[in-house]
Every structure is written in structure tokens, then in C-alpha cells.
Design a protein around this motif. Sequence first.
Motif, mmCIF file in Angstrom:
data_model
loop_
_atom_site.group_PDB
_atom_site.id
_atom_site.type_symbol
_atom_site.label_atom_id
_atom_site.label_comp_id
_atom_site.label_asym_id
_atom_site.label_seq_id
_atom_site.Cartn_x
_atom_site.Cartn_y
_atom_site.Cartn_z
ATOM 1 N N ALA A 91 0.830 -1.209 0.000
ATOM 2 C CA ALA A 91 0.000 0.000 0.000
ATOM 3 C C ALA A 91 0.864 1.259 0.000
ATOM 4 C CB ALA A 91 -0.930 -0.014 1.205
ATOM 5 N N PHE A 92 1.948 1.280 0.765
ATOM 6 C CA PHE A 92 2.833 2.451 0.736
ATOM 7 C C PHE A 92 3.389 2.656 -0.673
ATOM 8 C CE2 PHE A 92 3.926 4.654 4.765
ATOM 9 C CZ PHE A 92 2.999 4.037 5.591
ATOM 10 N N TRP A 93 3.701 1.561 -1.346
ATOM 11 C CA TRP A 93 4.224 1.657 -2.718
ATOM 12 C C TRP A 93 3.138 2.192 -3.647
ATOM 13 C CZ3 TRP A 93 6.229 -3.136 -5.945
ATOM 14 C CH2 TRP A 93 6.949 -2.667 -7.060
ATOM 15 N N GLU A 94 1.965 1.576 -3.592
ATOM 16 C CA GLU A 94 0.906 1.938 -4.544
ATOM 17 C C GLU A 94 0.357 3.339 -4.307
ATOM 18 O OE1 GLU A 94 -0.790 -2.524 -5.575
ATOM 19 O OE2 GLU A 94 -1.988 -1.224 -4.286
ATOM 20 N N GLN A 95 0.325 3.752 -3.061
ATOM 21 C CA GLN A 95 -0.272 5.060 -2.740
ATOM 22 C C GLN A 95 0.767 6.181 -2.690
ATOM 23 O OE1 GLN A 95 -3.541 5.345 -2.588
ATOM 24 N NE2 GLN A 95 -3.810 3.146 -2.842
ATOM 25 N N ARG A 144 -1.617 8.276 5.165
ATOM 26 C CA ARG A 144 -2.946 7.945 5.670
ATOM 27 C C ARG A 144 -3.693 7.073 4.652
ATOM 28 N NH1 ARG A 144 -4.595 12.761 6.442
ATOM 29 N NH2 ARG A 144 -4.288 13.162 8.645
ATOM 30 N N LYS A 145 -3.572 7.483 3.372
ATOM 31 C CA LYS A 145 -4.226 6.695 2.318
ATOM 32 C C LYS A 145 -3.695 5.268 2.295
ATOM 33 C CE LYS A 145 -5.018 9.880 -1.475
ATOM 34 N NZ LYS A 145 -4.376 10.294 -2.726
ATOM 35 N N ALA A 150 -4.242 -0.486 2.979
ATOM 36 C CA ALA A 150 -3.740 -1.744 3.537
ATOM 37 C C ALA A 150 -4.814 -2.388 4.402
ATOM 38 C CB ALA A 150 -2.469 -1.491 4.347
ATOM 39 N N GLY A 151 -5.523 -1.571 5.156
ATOM 40 C CA GLY A 151 -6.614 -2.096 5.988
ATOM 41 C C GLY A 151 -7.649 -2.794 5.115
ATOM 42 N N GLU A 152 -7.966 -2.152 4.011
ATOM 43 C CA GLU A 152 -8.936 -2.761 3.088
ATOM 44 C C GLU A 152 -8.420 -4.093 2.561
ATOM 45 O OE1 GLU A 152 -10.235 -0.255 -0.276
ATOM 46 O OE2 GLU A 152 -10.705 1.230 1.291
#
Lengths: 164, 781
Positions: A91-95, A144-145, A150-152
Motif C-alpha cells: 500500500a505504501f508503494w501503490e499510494q 494515511r491513504k 492496507a486495511g482494506e
Amino acid sequence: MGQTLRLKVNGVERIDEVEPRLLLVYYLREVCGLTGTHVGCDTSQCGACTVLLAGAPVKSCNMLALQAEGASLTTIEGLAAPGELHPLQTAFWEQHGLQCGFCTPGFIMAATALLADNPDPSDEEIGRGLEGNLCRCTGYVNIRKAVKAAGEAVRAGAAAPMGG
Amino acid sequence: MAVSQLIGARVQRREDPRLITGRGHFIEDHVLPGLAHMAVVRSPHPHARIVGIDKAAAQSLPGVLAVLTAQDFKAQISGGMPVTPAFAPEKKYVPERFPIAESEVCFQGEPVAVVVATSRALAADAADLVQVEYEPLPAVVDPEAAMVAGSFKAHSDGPDNIGWDMTFAGGDIDAAFAKAEIRVSERILQQRLAPTAIEPRGVMADYSPYDERLTLWLSSQNPHFIRLFVSGAMGLPESHVRVVSPDVGGGFGSKISPYPEDYLVPAASRILSRPVRWIETRTESVMTTIHGRGQVFTAEAAALRDGTLLGLRLTQVLDLGAYHGTFGAFQACACLMSGGVYRWEAISARTVGVLTNKVPTDPYRGAGRPEGTHLCERMVDRVAQELGMDPADLRRKNFAQEFPYVNNFGLTYDSGNYDGTLDRALELVDYPGWRQRQAKAREEGRLIGVGLSTWVEICGFGPSQPTAAATGGIGLVEAAEIRFLPSGSVAAYVGTHAHGQGHDTTFSQIVADTLGVPLAAIEVHHGDTAEGPAFGYGTYGSRSLAVGGMALHQAATVVREKARQLAAHLLEASPDDLDFAQGTFSVRGNPAAHKTVQEVALAAYGGSLPEGMEHGLEAVSYFDPPNFVWPFGAHICVVEVDRDTGAVAIQKYVAVDDCGNVINPMIVEGQLHGGIAQGISQALYEEVVYDQESGQLVTGTMVDYLIPTMNELPVPTLDRTVTPSPTNALGVKGIGEAGTIASSAAVINAICDALSPLGIHHVDMPATPERIWRMIQEAAR
Ligand code: FES
Ligand code: FES
């Protein structure tokens, strides 16, 4: 004089002789060679040194190595199996949740613990969970995004976050 | 040219996989066999004479390898630390700066001695044992007081404290003011800020005595300049010094100039014939890494009653600190940009650089441009308020409209559409709606404010001619090299150096589109003076894409055109008859006759080259831009101020920016997020405070110096317009500093708008609850 320290780091049992005054963060970086855990301050503000101790986030600059006797530690290097990514890393990579990337391991570790407790955190809960981490590059918007994404992913069945 | 596929796309960053898995290589991650550790003994006094240094206790500690002072370093390092002419070429007093103090310390944290030991902890222990006897001298703290003749001097042997004092005259200021129907004046502070990259600085050096080679690893935005400076000071041929800057954990300007440790660590390595490393602690960082801003402006604006702006007269008093920063005078560009996006008949701007007993100031994200914008946008709002005119209308009325536009100081804005960004921002924020809500809130006694900031930025440094004068000889161009390897993968070398901007990704996008090769086949190299072209000019001033990206594009184009020649030879066609698309040269009208660029690359190393063609497929290109580039935009902030506590809550933040063509929108947005955060943070939170009496640093740690967490910052709404720069083939401008340049003014204008019913015209930064609460109390009297 060295003292004996026994603990588990990223699933590996270790026995080391360490100086009593050695901070946990320098033990990880210099004795274990795990340099993904960073040092950004000397007053425990920045959170760049965050690792998981029995699943709970700790600032490893704020503990002596010997205080981790018997504990099981997870660092950024141990978050996913080699060649794989933890949902938070993805998620850090994608966002685009990182720019210079210096704060990133600390954020990912703190967020791992946050999601382990609560895979569907509100903005406010994310803010509370990550208030011990500073980033100077991103304005936190995409961090935050990333945590939300990642939660999703976790809720949708990606590998559950390692809470220890 | 290949069909553009990647330029403009949201390509995920290529640098991320290593960074998200803890495999980055930051300066502290490097060790060498036999590494020794350096600690620095620093002055606790802002100003003192050094009476004596007793090394004995430190030296006797087992594991201590050396205790070194200025005496020892004099044999290693010659000359002072560099000071460039920058925007204030006529300097009055430039105190010599040797990397370590010999007889007088002039700021708290100035090096006095160093200890090298076998471990970091031992070095720190021993540093505490070095006994330095000081005779304290009066500290110069307030730059305005320090300008007065006869005040205490920051250097006891200096003539006074005036580093420079010059006036930029842009038009007939007296004539402009003579026409004035209204005048407003204001005193506007730019507090000192600590750049605070989350990775502190660090230096490791390995000097090899037998072949007189030095390798220097450091966390730097600017490795080639560091090599130039350090090799010169150490008496080594530039070619014998290699500077490597690995992953850099943020810079924001604080890792451009050389620092004392950049000289002391290699000198210690040469003295001891072993590798030496020093890693800055955060406490050292706040005290000794450059600060930014630190300025006081007094300004007066003249206008007609219909809102036509006439003249702006201002003085910038800039707190230099104890020495001129290497690029410190760059901050005087605030004067040249003080007219912003508006047509003025005349501007007169005086800048005075004043020496004080504090750490030097030097460029910090935006450097001069945030200050110029903040000043201009505040003054324009003051005029609007005085006239009872809507600040959006007043702005529109005065915007520069025709491009290229030449400002009062002869600087040529390349392209712009200031109405376009403002209109879009007003629409996005729902300006009329907020004005209505504001009116209603005021009836209820609540304080809502809307603040506008319409900004323009000079960036993309070069061109070579003005910048060679500003650096003292090196024209800021950029160099790049493209090499096809025989198997068809591509190595790209650039002279810029990223510290979070994602160059591995955006530069690969440019190369991929120009050469028609897949991203995965491209490797971008930067940060190592042993690789690539002779010189690299570094990353700062939002220059990497507009100058470095262009150099890369040029080099790739040269390579592609050579490939075309070779392909034509192989296909027995004329080069002019070849089409190039998706990495394939094909004969026009006969697409079956084709060669991929990979096939051509292999042929370039083969045995059937056309006569006269050299082997290989590579090129070095230097790009000297014909002008600066001029991004612009409109930011709008809505705040509510709590009347009882003075606390400011940002309700909405909208930014519509224009940086020309965009290579990777995801990265552009990220740069804006971070930039806006830093400007908001200056507006509301950050301030380096020195005790006015003693000169002691009060905000010495992150406990006292407020870096906002996630909870203090809003999520801005972003949009953009696209007005390409006509001065480069990619049509790009810069975006790294834009957010910081625009945002402090938007926030403070919003706060002033909120407080205007109380008769408050101006609020200084940081607009803390305490400051605002006091102003509200004062206004109620
Ligand atoms: S290093 Fe900053 S909190 Fe640990
Ligand atoms: S990404 Fe640079 S500090 Fe967070």
C-alpha cells in the motif's frame, strides 16, 4: 563488560554479548546488521526507529538492548517473507506513501501494530496510532491513504498483518 | 519519436521496493573495515574567546585514537569555507570561516575539537572529557539591533556586522508613490526555521595514503560541488576524490552547502590513515545544520483607489548567522520576486545581510521565494482590505497577462495563466459559499477567514550565464549520459541527485519514451562522482526535471539519432525514410523491413558499422536552459480562529498549480503535499528561538521545535492547469518547492481575514494560539 542477551529477531534465535549501555536500535543495526530501522532523533520524537516487540510498537532508540531479553522482535526486514510484501508495504508503494523513505520503516511498523488491532481505522484512529511518527516529506496525505488501503486489503483477505 | 506512453503516467516509483523493505542505503548504513568514529566538541557559547584546550583526559581514554583541534587541521585544510556571490554579489564583510574554530567561537555548536575513537560511544565519552576554557563575549542576537553602528560585534575583529547592503531598483519608485491614492505599510517577520530532514547529516571518509585517493560518502544533495570544494581545500586533484551520496533521507536545502564535518572527517582520515565516520545527532542537527528564513521585512505599497497597484518599497533584513552560508545570499531573491504575479510600476527592494552569533542561514525549501511571495501576498491583501475590495478581484485586476512577461527587475516569466489557476481554485473551494458562511459566522461572533495566495516561482537554475556569476564561476547547467549496453539495456547517468523526488522513476519515463525501451531495461545512476559526466550540478531550486531531465532527453535523442543512422545502414535505407515507434525503426511504406533498437544496439558493438561511424551507442549531453522556468498557481485556505483560545483550525485547503507538462502526476501531487505541509507548518508551528539575552538556542530538540504530526495537517484538495514552458522541449517547469512558496501566505491571509473584524491587520508567523490570543486581547482593549 559485555552481558549476554538472548532474544528472537525476525524469527531467528540469537545470543549476543552486548554492552549494557547499547541501545536496542544500535543492537539491531550494528550487531544484527538490520539497517532498515533508522535513527532520526535523540529524544524519542521521530519514530523512525519503531520496531515490534511481541507485536507492540516500540521506539527502539528508547530501550536498551538488554531490556529486550527474551523478547521476540520484528523489524521492517522481517515483516514479509523474502521476495514478498506485507499489505502495508504494497500500500505504501501503490499510494506513494513515501518520498525519501527514511521515515517509512517506522511508519510501516507502527501501522502494522495499528492494523493488527483494528483493520478498519478511522482517520482519527490512524492519527492516534501514528502520532509518534514524523515524516517531513509527504505531508502525511498518502501515508494515511496507504494505511487505509492496507486495511482494506487485509479485510479483503490479503495475508493478515503480523501482530506478533 | 516514440509514441509517448509513459510521460504523463502515474508510474509507481522504482525506488520504493528497497525503501519499503528496509533495504535502502542511507549514510549511516555504510560501514568499512577498521572504521573509526568521530565526535565533535562544540562550543556551548554563542560567542566566546577560546582560552585553552586540554586534551589530556580525553586522550588517555583507552580506544581514543586522536583528539584534534584547529592546530592539527591547519596542516590538512587550506582556505576558508566557500561563499558564493549569489544574489548579493557586493558583499561588505565576509568573515573567514575555517571548519573548526581556533581562537574565537561565533555560534553555539561551532566545532572546537574532534575526538576519533574506536566506537561511537567512546568518541562521545571522550568528547565530554575535552576541557575547553572559554572567555564569554557578548552575543549578537537581534539582526536589526546588530545593524546599528556601535552595537556588539558577532566577530570581535570584524568592522561591524554588515554582510551586505544593496538595493535592487526596479523602475522609478518615487514617481510610482507620487501617484498613490492609498498607501499601506507593514512589518512582516520570517522566523528562522530548521529544515529538519528526518535523516540527519553524516560523513564517512576513507583516505588511502599510498595513492592519495579520497573517497567521501555523505548525505548530500550536491555531490559534485562537495568534491570541488573539499578536493580544493585538501590540496588533492579533483580527480583523486570520489564523493558518493547514497540514498538521502530528505534535504530541503540543508544538504546543498558544504559543512565543517565534510572537511574534518576526511582530514581526520588522512591524519589517521584509516576510515572515519561522523553521524550527526538530532541535537547537533538543530544546532548546527543550516537554518532557513530568519528575515524581517518592512514594506510599503502604493495603489490607486480602483485597486491598481503602483509601487512597492521594501527592506529585507536577513539574519546571516555567524558566517555567510555558501549560498546564503540566494535568499535575497525574495527582493527580486517581491512583485509576484502582478504588474507594478516600480519596486525598490533593499536587502541587508547581518551577522549574528547564530548558526548560518542558507537556502531552505523555496529559499527567498516563499519570503517574497509571503510579503507580496500579504501586501496585496492589505491593499484590498484598505480599499474594501475583494482580494480575488484586486488580484485579477493586476495580474500579468501577456507572456513572456518581463518583471520590474528584468526577469522574464516564460508562460502563465494566472486567471486560470485562480478561477479554478475559487470554484473548487466554493468561494462565494465561504464568503456567505463567513458573513453568517461573523453575525454569530465566530471568526472565519478565507486567504488567497497567487504565486509565481523562479526556478530551474541555470541558465549558465547568470548562474555562473552567482556561484562564482560554475554555470548551472546539467549533464546526462546515456549508454546502450550491447544487450539493449540502458544505463542513464545524471548529475542531479534525488532525496525523495523520485528521479529514478521520472527520468526512466523520459528515457523509455525517447528510446522506446521498457522501463525495466533502464537503470538511472546518480549521486556518485565516479560515474557519468564530468560534473553534476545537484538537486535544489526545482531544477532537476527542467534542466537535468532535459539533459537526459537530449542525450537520449542523440543516441536515438545515431541508432537511426545505424539502422538505416543495416536496412539499406535512407535515415530519413525510417519511422521510429515503440522502439522499432521501420522503413516507411515497408514496415516488414525493421530493426528494434536492441538489435541496433548490438550492431553498434558488432563488425558491420557504416564507414566513419564509431563503435558504441552512448552520448553525453549538457543542457543549458535559455531561461529560468516559472511555475505558478493559486492556493486558498479557509480557517476558523477560536476567539477564546486563539487556536486556528484549517477548514479547507485548495491548491491549483501549474508546472507545465507533467511527467508523473503522482509524484507532482506528492511534492505538493509535502511542500504545502512545510508552508503551513511555518505559518502555524515552527520557529527556531534563541534567547534574546544569552543567545542560547531554546528550541534545541524536537520537543521544542514543532514538526507537525499527521494530526496537525489538513488534506489539501489539488488540481492543476497545464501551461507548458516554451523554453524546453519537454515543456516542463518545477514543482519541488511550489507548495512551500505558496502556502504560508494563504494560511496567514486567511487568519488575518478572520481577525479583520477585530481591527487586526497582520499576524506574524508562527501564528500560535498564544500569539493570536494576545492580539485578540490587545484588540479588545
Ligand atoms: S530515533 Fe527518533 S524516536 Fe527513535
Ligand atoms: S518520506 Fe521522507 S521523511 Fe517521510
